[in-house]
Enzyme design. Structure first.
Site, PDB file in Angstrom:
ATOM      1  N   LYS A 126       9.622-102.523  42.986  1.00  0.00           N
ATOM      2  CA  LYS A 126       8.663-103.285  43.800  1.00  0.00           C
ATOM      3  C   LYS A 126       8.548-104.682  43.207  1.00  0.00           C
ATOM      4  O   LYS A 126       8.758-104.853  42.005  1.00  0.00           O
ATOM      5  CB  LYS A 126       7.285-102.599  43.761  1.00  0.00           C
ATOM      6  CG  LYS A 126       6.360-103.003  44.887  1.00  0.00           C
ATOM      7  CD  LYS A 126       6.640-102.240  46.160  1.00  0.00           C
ATOM      8  CE  LYS A 126       5.874-102.798  47.324  1.00  0.00           C
ATOM      9  NZ  LYS A 126       6.010-101.962  48.529  1.00  0.00           N
ATOM     10  N   ASP A 166       6.992-106.333  52.526  1.00  0.00           N
ATOM     11  CA  ASP A 166       5.748-105.565  52.322  1.00  0.00           C
ATOM     12  C   ASP A 166       4.648-106.496  52.825  1.00  0.00           C
ATOM     13  O   ASP A 166       4.938-107.392  53.643  1.00  0.00           O
ATOM     14  CB  ASP A 166       5.572-105.201  50.840  1.00  0.00           C
ATOM     15  CG  ASP A 166       4.416-104.222  50.608  1.00  0.00           C
ATOM     16  OD1 ASP A 166       4.521-103.054  51.025  1.00  0.00           O
ATOM     17  OD2 ASP A 166       3.381-104.622  50.030  1.00  0.00           O
TER      18      ASP A 166
END
Ligand code: NDP
Length: 444
Positions: A126, A166
């Site tokens: 991430k 995201d």
């Protein structure tokens, strides 16, 4: 002290101030106790849990850029490469002022097990920055993205680490990031997913997380003798996940009555007009409140109260910890019987426990929102083959993946004597595959 508690204590001590990361580790390890206790000796010998909770690598860097007034701005950039036991690191980039290392570690940790659950060969990672795209001009967003990629490009690659979108990272940002990667490396490769359709993107990627959420919700309801037809649905957020969850829920006969953004929520008892929401959010980049300028019968309420609206099904699709114990109790009191998480960890631990203890059907984000990354992996496959599949082909694969995830979570829960607890089931099923691969690959 049990192995789980020892490792959790160590995480808290060694990662001070990272509350969301502690919360995610605790939730996962607690639900894995049965598996870990049964294999304790073997896992201890291999330092397995200690390695599972430690990212393989964290890259942190400066992102300088120049704003429209000619001022130099400096943001923090990160990439957390958490676990590559089953494939290249894969996971989104988040651009939001709240981003810090702890939040990205929580998201990266969750991503490892989610990616494993999809059944596809992808590890977990991430990244992101505390840059706030809200209110910035296209040129400013481009300047930021180019600077961010100038550093990130040293650490990613189609077989190494493949970021995606995201919060705050949609088609515009992926385009700017991809252009800069290509310029720096000279490579036209599948290094990012969520790309535009004209330059290597996959059909259905935009819809994938929201559609996947509703596919698995539908599967959970069917297995419990219920369905979506005529059910009222409240969805928080009005971003990528929320919009396409609403679209699929409506296609399957449900009525979506509320959506939100960080300013407040709209309630439209007749069912939300999604074309209007797309126009406001995807085209104008406006606020959800603007909906009531057009639909006069709809009501906008400022603040966080979306979970007070009576509904059959709740789909939190905004951000972490947006639904707490009080919200969970209110939902139940108002007749809500099912909750599926589009966002990552939107329910607090207490809210999750309430859902499970009160026999509500609850599908955690790790399983429920895996459709996004699964379709990203399908985009990677298409890029490797230099082929593009049709909408129907990708949608069918996505649907099948979500059905399989449901089955894996349900089977694992049953195998360990906690039937219907999809939190435990998803964690166990995701964990088993990663751990097998880590054990086979030795102490790395
Ligand atoms: P978007 O940026 O498209 O939308 C986010 C939405 O949530 C916006 O409506 C935003 O409102 C709202 N929101 C964000 N932060 C907050 C906050 N702190 N308080 C209240 N509302 C907030 O993001 P996505 O739809 O892509 O992501 C939503 C969630 O889904 C995240 O948890 C993400 O990690 C998760 N997810 C996303 C995937 C994807 O494919 N996109 C895949 C898997 C999970 P505002 O515009 O006012 O900020």
């Amino acid at each position: 002290m049990s192995y789980v508690d020892e490792v959790y204590d160590r995480v808290v001590k060694q990662n001070p101030g990272e509350a969301e990361f502690h919360q995610a580790v605790k939730e996962v390890l607690d639900s894995l106790r049965l598996v870990i206790d049964a294999n304790e000796e073997k896992y201890r010998k291999m330092g397995l849990l200690e390695r599972v909770v430690e990212p393989e690598r964290i890259i942190s860097f400066r992102v300088p850029w120049v704003d429209d007034q000619g001022n130099v701005q400096v943001n923090k950039g990160y990439r957390v490469q958490f676990n590559s036991a089953i494939g290249p690191y894969k996971g989104g980039l988040r651009l939001h002022p709240s981003v810090n290392q702890g939040i990205l570690k929580f998201l990266g940790f969750e991503q490892v097990f989610k990616n494993s659950l999809t059944g596809l060969p992808i590890g977990g990672g991430k990244g992101g920055s505390n840059f706030d795209p809200k209110g910035k001009s296209d040129r400013e967003v481009m300047a930021f993205c180019q600077s961010f990629m100038t550093e990130l490009s040293k650490y990613i690659g189609a077989d190494q680490d493949v970021p995606a979108g995201d919060i705050g990272v949609g088609a515009r940002e992926i385009g700017f990031l991809y252009g800069q990667y290509k310029r720096l490396t000279g490579l036209y490769e599948g290094v990012l997913t969520g790309k535009g359709l004209n330059y290597g993107g996959s059909l259905v990627r935009t819809q994938a997380t929201g559609y996947g959420l509703v596919y698995i919700l539908d599967e959970m309801l069917k297995h419990n003798g219920k369905d979506l037809k005529g059910k009222s649905v409240v969805i928080s957020g009005s971003g990528n996940v929320a919009i396409y969850a609403a679209e699929k829920a409506e296609q399957l006969g449900a009525v979506v009555v509320a959506l939100s953004d960080s300013s407040g929520y709209i309630y439209d008892k007749d069912g939300i007009n999604l074309d209007l929401v797309k126009e406001i959010k995807e085209v104008r980049r406006g606020r959800i409140k603007e909906y009531t300028d057009v639909v006069k019968t709809a009501v906008f309420t400022e603040g966080k109260g979306i979970w007070t609206i009576p509904c059959d099904i709740a789909l939190p699709c905004a951000t972490q910890n947006e639904l707490d114990l009080e919200d969970a109790k209110t939902l139940k009191k108002n007749g809500c019987f099912a909750v599926a998480e589009g966002a990552n960890m939107p329910s607090t631990r207490e809210a999750t426990d309430f859902f499970l203890d009160n026999e509500m059907y609850f599908m955690p984000g790790k399983a429920a929102n895996a459709g996004g990354v699964a379709t990203s992996a399908l985009e990677m496959s298409q890029n490797s083959q230099r082929l593009s599949w049709t909408f129907e082909e990708v949608d069918e694969k996505l649907h099948q993946i979500m059905v399989n995830i449901y089955q894996k979570a349900a089977d694992a829960a049953e195998r360990y004597g906690v039937k219907g607890n999809y939190v435990a089931g998803a964690n166990i099923a995701g964990f088993e595959k990663v751990v097998d691969a880590m054990m086979a690959q030795g102490i790395v």
